[in-house]
Motif scaffolding. Structure first.
Motif, PDB file in Angstrom:
ATOM      1  N   ASN A  95      -2.144  30.359  46.674  1.00 53.21           N
ATOM      2  CA  ASN A  95      -3.556  30.180  46.990  1.00 53.21           C
ATOM      3  C   ASN A  95      -4.081  28.867  46.426  1.00 53.21           C
ATOM      4  OD1 ASN A  95      -6.171  31.044  47.969  1.00 53.21           O
ATOM      5  ND2 ASN A  95      -6.721  31.224  45.821  1.00 53.21           N
ATOM      6  N   PRO A  96      -4.718  28.023  47.268  1.00 51.77           N
ATOM      7  CA  PRO A  96      -5.192  26.723  46.792  1.00 51.77           C
ATOM      8  C   PRO A  96      -6.641  26.703  46.323  1.00 51.77           C
ATOM      9  CG  PRO A  96      -5.352  26.772  49.167  1.00 51.77           C
ATOM     10  CD  PRO A  96      -4.826  28.126  48.733  1.00 51.77           C
ATOM     11  N   THR A  97      -7.384  27.817  46.493  1.00 51.17           N
ATOM     12  CA  THR A  97      -8.798  27.812  46.123  1.00 51.17           C
ATOM     13  C   THR A  97      -8.985  28.450  44.757  1.00 51.17           C
ATOM     14  OG1 THR A  97      -9.273  29.964  47.119  1.00 51.17           O
ATOM     15  CG2 THR A  97      -9.410  28.032  48.558  1.00 51.17           C
ATOM     16  N   GLY A  98     -10.193  28.401  44.287  1.00 50.51           N
ATOM     17  CA  GLY A  98     -10.485  29.078  43.033  1.00 50.51           C
ATOM     18  C   GLY A  98     -11.187  28.166  42.050  1.00 50.51           C
ATOM     19  N   THR A  99     -11.605  28.761  40.955  1.00 46.67           N
ATOM     20  CA  THR A  99     -12.286  28.067  39.877  1.00 46.67           C
ATOM     21  C   THR A  99     -12.076  28.864  38.604  1.00 46.67           C
ATOM     22  OG1 THR A  99     -14.472  27.522  38.971  1.00 46.67           O
ATOM     23  CG2 THR A  99     -14.406  29.250  40.615  1.00 46.67           C
ATOM     24  N   SER A 100     -12.076  28.196  37.477  1.00 45.68           N
ATOM     25  CA  SER A 100     -11.898  28.903  36.208  1.00 45.68           C
ATOM     26  C   SER A 100     -13.053  29.850  35.916  1.00 45.68           C
ATOM     27  CB  SER A 100     -11.750  27.894  35.064  1.00 45.68           C
ATOM     28  OG  SER A 100     -12.851  26.999  35.027  1.00 45.68           O
ATOM     29  N   TRP A 101     -14.192  29.677  36.604  1.00 40.15           N
ATOM     30  CA  TRP A 101     -15.306  30.607  36.413  1.00 40.15           C
ATOM     31  C   TRP A 101     -14.977  32.005  36.935  1.00 40.15           C
ATOM     32  CZ3 TRP A 101     -18.439  29.045  32.962  1.00 40.15           C
ATOM     33  CH2 TRP A 101     -18.848  27.715  32.866  1.00 40.15           C
ATOM     34  N   LEU A 102     -13.925  32.135  37.732  1.00 35.73           N
ATOM     35  CA  LEU A 102     -13.524  33.465  38.215  1.00 35.73           C
ATOM     36  C   LEU A 102     -12.947  34.346  37.113  1.00 35.73           C
ATOM     37  CD1 LEU A 102     -11.840  32.519  41.615  1.00 35.73           C
ATOM     38  CD2 LEU A 102     -13.845  33.986  41.335  1.00 35.73           C
ATOM     39  N   ALA A 103     -12.630  33.758  35.974  1.00 34.16           N
ATOM     40  CA  ALA A 103     -12.084  34.528  34.852  1.00 34.16           C
ATOM     41  C   ALA A 103     -13.211  35.291  34.174  1.00 34.16           C
ATOM     42  CB  ALA A 103     -11.387  33.589  33.873  1.00 34.16           C
ATOM     43  N   THR A 104     -13.665  36.353  34.829  1.00 31.98           N
ATOM     44  CA  THR A 104     -14.758  37.160  34.311  1.00 31.98           C
ATOM     45  C   THR A 104     -14.499  38.620  34.641  1.00 31.98           C
ATOM     46  OG1 THR A 104     -17.176  37.393  34.285  1.00 31.98           O
ATOM     47  CG2 THR A 104     -16.167  36.911  36.411  1.00 31.98           C
ATOM     48  N   ALA A 105     -15.000  39.517  33.809  1.00 33.87           N
ATOM     49  CA  ALA A 105     -14.746  40.948  33.984  1.00 33.87           C
ATOM     50  C   ALA A 105     -15.217  41.422  35.354  1.00 33.87           C
ATOM     51  CB  ALA A 105     -15.464  41.734  32.889  1.00 33.87           C
ATOM     52  N   GLY A 106     -14.367  42.159  36.049  1.00 34.05           N
ATOM     53  CA  GLY A 106     -14.710  42.729  37.338  1.00 34.05           C
ATOM     54  C   GLY A 106     -14.368  41.866  38.528  1.00 34.05           C
ATOM     55  N   SER A 107     -13.981  40.607  38.282  1.00 32.91           N
ATOM     56  CA  SER A 107     -13.612  39.720  39.378  1.00 32.91           C
ATOM     57  C   SER A 107     -12.465  40.308  40.193  1.00 32.91           C
ATOM     58  CB  SER A 107     -13.231  38.348  38.818  1.00 32.91           C
ATOM     59  OG  SER A 107     -12.730  37.497  39.817  1.00 32.91           O
ATOM     60  N   GLY A 108     -11.465  40.869  39.505  1.00 30.72           N
ATOM     61  CA  GLY A 108     -10.325  41.458  40.197  1.00 30.72           C
ATOM     62  C   GLY A 108     -10.692  42.686  41.013  1.00 30.72           C
ATOM     63  N   ASP A 109     -11.723  43.434  40.582  1.00 35.55           N
ATOM     64  CA  ASP A 109     -12.169  44.601  41.349  1.00 35.55           C
ATOM     65  C   ASP A 109     -12.738  44.167  42.699  1.00 35.55           C
ATOM     66  OD1 ASP A 109     -11.520  46.075  39.071  1.00 35.55           O
ATOM     67  OD2 ASP A 109     -13.561  45.975  38.288  1.00 35.55           O
ATOM     68  N   VAL A 110     -13.504  43.060  42.692  1.00 36.61           N
ATOM     69  CA  VAL A 110     -14.036  42.517  43.944  1.00 36.61           C
ATOM     70  C   VAL A 110     -12.893  42.095  44.865  1.00 36.61           C
ATOM     71  CG1 VAL A 110     -15.429  40.683  44.972  1.00 36.61           C
ATOM     72  CG2 VAL A 110     -16.174  41.777  42.847  1.00 36.61           C
ATOM     73  N   LEU A 111     -11.893  41.429  44.283  1.00 32.77           N
ATOM     74  CA  LEU A 111     -10.737  40.988  45.072  1.00 32.77           C
ATOM     75  C   LEU A 111     -10.011  42.180  45.690  1.00 32.77           C
ATOM     76  CD1 LEU A 111      -8.725  38.788  45.994  1.00 32.77           C
ATOM     77  CD2 LEU A 111      -7.587  39.041  43.780  1.00 32.77           C
ATOM     78  N   SER A 112      -9.849  43.250  44.942  1.00 34.51           N
ATOM     79  CA  SER A 112      -9.154  44.431  45.469  1.00 34.51           C
ATOM     80  C   SER A 112      -9.888  45.018  46.662  1.00 34.51           C
ATOM     81  CB  SER A 112      -9.015  45.489  44.367  1.00 34.51           C
ATOM     82  OG  SER A 112      -8.136  45.059  43.366  1.00 34.51           O
ATOM     83  N   GLY A 113     -11.200  45.173  46.545  1.00 27.33           N
ATOM     84  CA  GLY A 113     -11.963  45.704  47.677  1.00 27.33           C
ATOM     85  C   GLY A 113     -11.891  44.802  48.888  1.00 27.33           C
ATOM     86  N   LEU A 114     -11.971  43.495  48.652  1.00 26.66           N
ATOM     87  CA  LEU A 114     -11.891  42.524  49.741  1.00 26.66           C
ATOM     88  C   LEU A 114     -10.547  42.601  50.446  1.00 26.66           C
ATOM     89  CD1 LEU A 114     -12.751  39.971  51.302  1.00 26.66           C
ATOM     90  CD2 LEU A 114     -12.090  38.625  49.292  1.00 26.66           C
ATOM     91  N   ALA A 115      -9.457  42.587  49.682  1.00 29.28           N
ATOM     92  CA  ALA A 115      -8.124  42.667  50.283  1.00 29.28           C
ATOM     93  C   ALA A 115      -7.926  43.999  50.996  1.00 29.28           C
ATOM     94  CB  ALA A 115      -7.056  42.472  49.208  1.00 29.28           C
ATOM     95  N   GLY A 116      -8.459  45.088  50.417  1.00 32.25           N
ATOM     96  CA  GLY A 116      -8.350  46.391  51.067  1.00 32.25           C
ATOM     97  C   GLY A 116      -9.043  46.427  52.411  1.00 32.25           C
ATOM     98  N   SER A 117     -10.197  45.758  52.508  1.00 30.51           N
ATOM     99  CA  SER A 117     -10.909  45.741  53.792  1.00 30.51           C
ATOM    100  C   SER A 117     -10.117  44.992  54.851  1.00 30.51           C
ATOM    101  CB  SER A 117     -12.287  45.105  53.622  1.00 30.51           C
ATOM    102  OG  SER A 117     -12.190  43.708  53.387  1.00 30.51           O
ATOM    103  N   LEU A 118      -9.407  43.938  54.464  1.00 33.40           N
ATOM    104  CA  LEU A 118      -8.597  43.185  55.421  1.00 33.40           C
ATOM    105  C   LEU A 118      -7.353  43.973  55.828  1.00 33.40           C
ATOM    106  CD1 LEU A 118      -8.941  39.641  53.825  1.00 33.40           C
ATOM    107  CD2 LEU A 118     -10.097  40.525  55.852  1.00 33.40           C
ATOM    108  N   LEU A 119      -6.797  44.745  54.903  1.00 33.50           N
ATOM    109  CA  LEU A 119      -5.714  45.656  55.278  1.00 33.50           C
ATOM    110  C   LEU A 119      -6.209  46.684  56.292  1.00 33.50           C
ATOM    111  CD1 LEU A 119      -4.043  46.431  51.814  1.00 33.50           C
ATOM    112  CD2 LEU A 119      -2.969  45.201  53.713  1.00 33.50           C
ATOM    113  N   ALA A 120      -7.400  47.215  56.059  1.00 30.77           N
ATOM    114  CA  ALA A 120      -7.947  48.223  56.972  1.00 30.77           C
ATOM    115  C   ALA A 120      -8.233  47.631  58.344  1.00 30.77           C
ATOM    116  CB  ALA A 120      -9.226  48.817  56.380  1.00 30.77           C
TER     117      ALA A 120
END
Length: 480
Positions: free
Chosen positions: A408-433
């Protein structure tokens, strides 16, 4: 799509091309592109001071020939030979004939308007040798331009086992190299410039999405779409201790294009208060009703094992994160052996260590070691669990069981925050669905998540996880 090829693939392609060309043609093509890039970086070519750090072999030859081209345009070019008895004879002779000089003064590094790093090429392994190591920490007066790969960076993996130069620009010949796209090597690379030299290459071992690739992947509802055709994603997340994980996962799924989100778990009241459109079902995944994919594990606590077992029993794609990964590590790869639907795992390096221990029966390897070898780690996990793996970190690496890898070429160090991974999981799950294969769903989700983090943090300030979810529509719309 940005394509990166292994050293072996590049060497094979070079050999095939050189067999059809006059001697030295390929090196001259590389040197011409390298010199042209350097000329654009200099305020002016005439009168500029250029230092060539030349090691042995063809990489040093590329740098010396490029230095000769700059010397003919009026630059003052000095070559510092790291292995004088093994310097490329043709390149050195050309430089001297063009008016360049050999120097033994290391302080030239600090005075040069531009430094060409031709110490070690794509055949090098390990950190810099003692004679070259001081340049990794030395102050520089102008930009450092790496020839094909920054010296000290493993071109195939991005590992940096010792001292390595940090380039401001890396000029790649023929194709990108995987190690230039993956940390820690990527952080040594600077801006990437690709110079075509006529190679005919096989399919790339590593790829990286670009904006147009993302646009082609993202699902767009048609005139006959309804919430079921668009995809219903089930979220089994949250607990009394971590209700926010459920809210954030649902936020990511709703902002990720799901037609509907069906939630199971103990945080239903908090989820519906924030997102009243959520469908809430009591019990676990087994009795939840129709979904096209499941997301299991964020903040699930003690209920993670049962939720994981029920979701894995369903014949739909399943994304496993957080507490679900802890349970999967305890159960081991056998828990996935009977599945026919895809599985996507989204660990950080600490969770990856536990998953590897669950697969091998050994003690968990140090997370720092796995972070230093992200490509190898992602591929090991994908092979061990026969699942697609999205390994989170400063460079997110996605690997599937076949060995195919996306970076992955995008991103920022500001993403290192609590709950960021939970948002990513829901997002990826919606694309799987929505029907995307797991490699595409994970790649697109990581790309969008990174863009959303950038948008949320502009012009550069702390953000919370819900800010990332809120910025997802902007990232989806702009895709840059």
């Amino acid at each position: 799509m940005r394509h990166a090829h292994s050293v072996e693939q590049v060497r094979t392609a070079e050999a095939a091309l050189m067999a059809r060309l006059p001697d030295g043609t390929l090196m001259q093509r590389a040197a011409a592109g390298l010199a042209a890039t350097c000329a654009r970086l200099l305020p002016r070519v005439y009168g500029s001071r250029v230092l060539v750090l030349a090691g042995s072999g063809d990489n040093g030859g590329d740098a010396l020939y490029a230095g000769a081209r700059l010397a003919r345009r009026g630059s003052t070019v000095h070559a510092l030979l790291l292995a004088p008895d093994r310097a490329h004879p043709g390149g050195l002779a050309d430089l001297l004939a063009a008016g360049g000089r050999v120097t033994a003064d290391p302080t030239e590094f600090t005075r040069a308007d531009l430094v060409l790093d031709g110490i070690v090429g794509i055949g090098g392994r390990g950190g810099l040798r003692p004679e070259a190591a001081p340049y990794a920490a030395m102050e520089r007066g102008g930009p450092v331009v790496a020839v094909d790969v920054p010296s000290g960076v493993d071109p195939d993996t991005g590992e940096v086992p010792g001292a390595a130069l940090r380039a401001d620009v890396t000029v790649c010949f023929g194709t990108y190299k995987p190690g230039l796209l993956i940390d820690p090597g990527a952080s040594h690379t600077g801006a990437l410039h690709l110079v075509g030299i006529g190679l005919t290459l096989p399919p790339a071992s590593v790829t990286s999405l670009q904006d147009e690739d993302l646009a082609a992947l993202l699902p767009v509802p048609g005139t006959e779409s309804d919430k079921y055709r668009r995809g219903v994603v089930g979220i089994a997340a949250g607990s009394a201790r971590y209700p926010g994980a459920a809210v954030l996962s649902v936020a990511g799924a709703l902002r990720g294009g799901a037609g509907a989100v069906r939630y199971v778990g103990t945080a239903a009241e908090e989820v519906v208060r924030r997102f009243p459109e959520t469908l809430v079902t009591e019990g676990g995944p087994a009795g939840a009703g129709r979904v096209q994919a499941w997301v299991v594990g964020p903040g699930s606590g003690d209920g993670a094992e049962q939720a994981l077992r029920e979701a894995l029993a369903a014949e739909v794609p399943v994304l496993v994160d957080a507490d679900g990964l802890t349970e999967l590590a305890r159960l081991g790869p056998d828990a996935l052996r009977e599945r026919t639907a895809p599985t996507l795992l989204t660990p950080h390096t600490g969770e990856a260590a536990r998953l590897l221990a669950g697969a091998t029966g050994d003690a968990p390897p140090p997370a720092e070691e796995l972070a230093a070898a992200r490509l190898v780690t992602a591929r090991r996990l994908a092979a061990a669990y026969r699942a697609t793996v999205l390994l989170k970190g400063s460079t997110t690496v996605i690997a599937d069981p076949s060995g195919e890898v996306r970076v992955n070429p995008t991103g920022t160090s500001w993403l290192a925050t609590a709950g960021s991974g939970d948002v990513l999981s829901g997002l990826a799950g919606s694309l799987l669905a929505a029907g995307l294969p797991p490699l595409d769903a994970a790649s697109a989700a990581a790309y969008l998540h990174g863009l959303a983090g950038r948008h949320a943090a502009e012009p550069g300030h702390p953000i919370a996880a819900l800010d990332i979810a809120t910025a997802l529509p902007t990232a989806w719309r702009h895709r840059r």
